[in-house]
Design an enzyme around this catalytic site. Structure first.
Site, mmCIF file in Angstrom:
data_model
loop_
_atom_site.group_PDB
_atom_site.id
_atom_site.type_symbol
_atom_site.label_atom_id
_atom_site.label_comp_id
_atom_site.label_asym_id
_atom_site.label_seq_id
_atom_site.Cartn_x
_atom_site.Cartn_y
_atom_site.Cartn_z
ATOM 1 N N ASP A 89 27.645 22.914 31.472
ATOM 2 C CA ASP A 89 28.614 22.052 32.406
ATOM 3 C C ASP A 89 28.694 20.606 31.850
ATOM 4 O O ASP A 89 27.941 19.914 31.568
ATOM 5 C CB ASP A 89 27.835 22.238 33.925
ATOM 6 C CG ASP A 89 29.032 21.241 34.935
ATOM 7 O OD1 ASP A 89 29.853 22.163 35.151
ATOM 8 O OD2 ASP A 89 28.534 20.266 35.223
ATOM 9 N N GLU A 148 15.899 30.183 18.129
ATOM 10 C CA GLU A 148 14.686 30.924 18.347
ATOM 11 C C GLU A 148 14.887 32.274 18.881
ATOM 12 O O GLU A 148 13.923 33.113 18.692
ATOM 13 C CB GLU A 148 13.757 30.121 18.867
ATOM 14 C CG GLU A 148 13.299 28.687 18.297
ATOM 15 C CD GLU A 148 12.580 27.913 19.165
ATOM 16 O OE1 GLU A 148 11.811 28.410 20.002
ATOM 17 O OE2 GLU A 148 12.380 26.617 18.915
#
Length: 532
Positions: free
Chosen positions: A207, A249
């Site tokens: 956001d 990851e």
């Protein structure tokens, strides 16, 4: 549970995905208390699988006092009790994944709620005070704000505390801005990302992604000054490069909410070591005009090309006037600053255009976002003034109707109380009297409904080579007609002209947003997918 055809490109699914935005509070009520919840979402997962979407983006579902619809987060590791529990969120993620639907969560890094533990500690004078922007005021007695910055919701971006100091909030006073120059703020957000990736989410929507960093001097705003004191500052890119390392990851992806007029600077956020995608607000804000739509499409594709990122296309979200209403108004553009109460709307016209716009957006190269209820053709609802909850309305002094009109609880079953939203009592926002006519149950049985159009369009997009990510070639067409080719002989035509348009070449009709005329031509405000 519902079954569907698997996606064609699982490893880079996000480049061509159809992503459905869930505003939990208004999606479906599982416990009957008037507020949508995760139990309601779980019950409707088969509906979403049948719709055919690839992923669900959840607007914030975290613990929050709901001063700004959940974008005032008190605890990122807890689900708001009105929505359910963390265990239920984990079930939603897992059960959706079993249906081939990934989950994207919403992160709000610019600010927290005034109920967040950090803020409460900061108010007591603890070291957490350094995690926010506190300043002495100006004037003889510190009675004036530290600078002239304005809140995105109207009014000053500063509020004074009883101890005399002021604090910064680019949004509501209940949303104090974080100090992103502090390493603890960065570490906490990377830990939050890991927390949700470890629970199986596939991506994160960021956001207000361009607002985090502030000029440490906090100078007054000067129009045209470069760099801007709090928008698109260069130090942001180091933050997102670090975040990208976390996402990599887990094989996760990011989509950023980035409002920038400079296409070159916009593209910097999409470099290979930063965000994967960003929202395309140019297309959303474009009026129903062939020339301007084509310009928006061309500019969008051009600004993404240098960094190899896919474009995104969206017609509506939880912050903007619904597509049917926007396209049914004389001024079909969208502007936060000019929203007014009671603007006349031709819903029949808006619906025709919204149907055509759905096929247009789903045919363009890249990913598509569908806000809940758009697949039902819902118009903007007029909320009685005494029921409005959006802080934009109150900060504007009551002149802005706010965003609640696009957040009204969805209609599911026409004959059920509150159109099958699930409540035993009136939902948190009132539904218009005509809402049952838009119920998903009714539309599922009508092959000519908006829901049936979306289902068929998404099915064709999923199963037909040539859609999704890739190239676009414009074809010769009459004034007011958009016509472009994808690969594998696919053509999309959209007629915005007053006269019917001949279908392109020797083609076979795959799908149209409305019936062709008696001569097999494409009427005004109608779109078609063709196979040549």
């Amino acid at each position: 549970m519902a079954q569907r055809t698997p996606a064609r490109t699982p490893h880079d699914w996000w480049r061509s995905a159809v992503i459905y935005q869930v505003y939990v509070r208004s999606f479906a009520d599982g416990d009957g208390d008037g507020t949508g919840d995760l139990a309601g979402v779980r019950a409707r997962l088969p509906y979403l699988a049948e719709l055919g979407v690839d992923a669900l983006w959840f607007s914030p579902w975290y613990q929050s006092p709901m001063k700004d619809g959940g974008y005032d987060v008190a605890d990122y590791r807890a689900i708001d009790p009105a929505f359910g529990t963390l265990a239920e969120a984990e079930k939603v993620i897992a059960e959706a994944r079993e249906l081939g639907i990934r989950t994207i969560v919403d992160i709000v890094p610019n600010h927290v709620s005034d109920q967040h533990p950090w803020w409460r500690a900061a108010l007591t004078g603890g070291p957490e005070r350094e995690l926010f922007h506190f300043r002495a005021g100006r004037g003889d007695h510190g009675e004036l704000p530290p600078n002239d910055w304005k809140s995105e919701f109207g009014g000053p971006a500063w509020t004074r505390l009883p101890d005399g100091d002021w604090y910064l909030h680019l949004f509501a006073p209940e949303q104090p801005d974080l100090n992103w120059a502090h390493p603890a703020v960065r570490q906490e957000h990377e830990d939050i990302l890991r927390f949700w990736f470890e629970r199986g989410v596939a991506g994160v929507r960021i956001d207000s992604a361009a607002l985090l960093a502030k000029d440490p001097r906090l100078p007054d705003f000067v129009e045209g000054r470069d760099p801007h004191p709090y928008v698109d500052r260069d130090e942001l890119h180091d933050v997102y490069r670090s975040w990208r390392g976390v996402a990599d990851e887990y094989g996760g992806v990011f989509v950023g909410e980035v409002w920038l007029p400079d296409s070159e600077r916009f593209a910097r956020y999409l470099r290979p070591d930063e965000l994967h995608t960003a929202f395309n607000f140019s297309f959303l804000a474009c009026p129903w005009d062939a020339r301007r739509l084509r310009t928006s499409i061309d500019e969008t594709l051009a600004e993404h090309a240098p960094v190899g990122a896919p474009a995104t296309w969206v017609l509506c979200n939880h912050d903007v006037t619904r597509t049917v209403t926007r396209y049914g108004r004389e001024d079909t553009g969208f502007d936060f600053a000019t929203k007014v109460f009671g603007t006349p709307t031709d819903l029949a016209l808006g619906t025709r255009r919204a149907r055509a716009a759905a096929l247009l957006s789903l045919a363009l190269p890249g990913a598509v976002y569908v806000y809940q209820g758009e697949e039902l053709g819902l118009p903007e609802a007029d909320i009685p003034r005494d029921r409005i909850e959006d802080p934009m309305h109150f900060r504007s002094g009551g002149t802005d109707p706010g965003r609640d009109g696009c957040r009204v609880p969805l209609p599911w079953v026409a004959e059920a109380p509150y159109a099958g939203f699930g409540s035993r009592e009136e939902p948190w926002l009132p539904q218009p009297a005509h809402w049952p006519a838009y119920a998903a149950g009714l539309q599922a049985e009508d092959p000519g409904s908006m829901l049936s159009l979306y289902r068929e369009a998404i099915r064709i997009r999923r199963t037909t080579p040539g859609f999704g990510d890739g190239a676009l070639t414009w074809l010769p067409s009459a004034d007011g007609v958009l016509a472009f080719a994808r690969t594998e002989g696919l053509v999309c035509m959209v007629n915005l002209a007053e006269t019917p348009a001949e279908l392109h070449g020797d083609s076979r009709l795959l799908l149209s947003s409305g019936p062709l005329d008696d001569h097999g031509r494409l009427p005004q405000d109608t779109a078609a997918w063709l196979l040549i």
